[in-house]
Design an enzyme around this catalytic site. Structure first.
Site: not given
Ligand SMILES: C=Cc1ccc(O)cc1
Length: 177
Positions: A26, A71
């Site tokens: 990520y 979200e």
């Molecule tokens: C679902 C989003 C999301 C964004 C960053 C993270 O480390 C985990 C989930």
């Protein structure tokens, strides 16, 4: 990667790349004290990217930060950053429908909000998939707050390597023209 974090101001405006222990990679940006942007490079929803997600961002104690948000998909996220140790712990709470149809969420979400809302109404929320993982931070960049150049295009294979190699941003943390 040698930045030292003491205050909330140290954290805001910082851009991170990290890999969870389950292999999911990520990229995440603390855009300001109530907003985050991110790109997902590896894992169940690789290819998804989001800007201007409202989030709760607090410092728990010097150098340790907690971020939480919910979200439009119904996915909830809680992150605990320990950046001085290049570590974080993240828990993602996925609705059942995201686990069953992850491809619906793989997009620039900001341009597909109606589809996210329609999917969360149409498909099942429960049981949720809870993914609690530690992650290792592999990149820390000082982008400054409210920098729209940090997360402004779709992820591609090799993008994290380009960022880590210093090939992606200019010296003033913009994208080359
Ligand atoms: C679902 C989003 C999301 C964004 C960053 C993270 O480390 C985990 C989930």
């Amino acid at each position: 990667m040698d930045k030292h974090f003491d205050t909330l101001a140290d954290f805001l405006g910082t851009h991170f790349i990290y890999t969870y222990d389950n292999g999911w990679e990520y990229e995440w940006y603390a855009k300001n004290d109530h907003t985050v942007d991110y790109r997902i490079h590896g894992g169940m929803v690789a290819g998804r990217w989001v800007t201007d997600q409202a989030a709760h961002i607090t410092m728990l104690t010097p150098g340790i930060y907690k971020i939480a948000w919910t979200e439009p998909t119904g996915t909830d996220v809680a992150l605990d950053f320990v950046p001085n140790e290049h570590k974080l712990n993240g828990t993602i709470f996925f609705p059942k429908w995201v686990q069953e149809h992850p491809e619906i969420t793989v997009c620039y979400q900001n341009e597909h909000l109606d589809e996210m809302i329609a999917a969360r109404e149409k498909y099942a929320t429960y049981p949720k998939l809870v993914v609690p993982e530690f992650a290792t931070i592999t990149y820390i960049g000082d982008a400054g707050q409210n920098n729209e150049a940090v997360i402004n295009e779709a992820p591609y294979a090799g993008m994290p390597d380009d960022i880590r190699a210093g090939k992606f941003f200019t010296a003033d943390y913009q994208r080359p023209k």
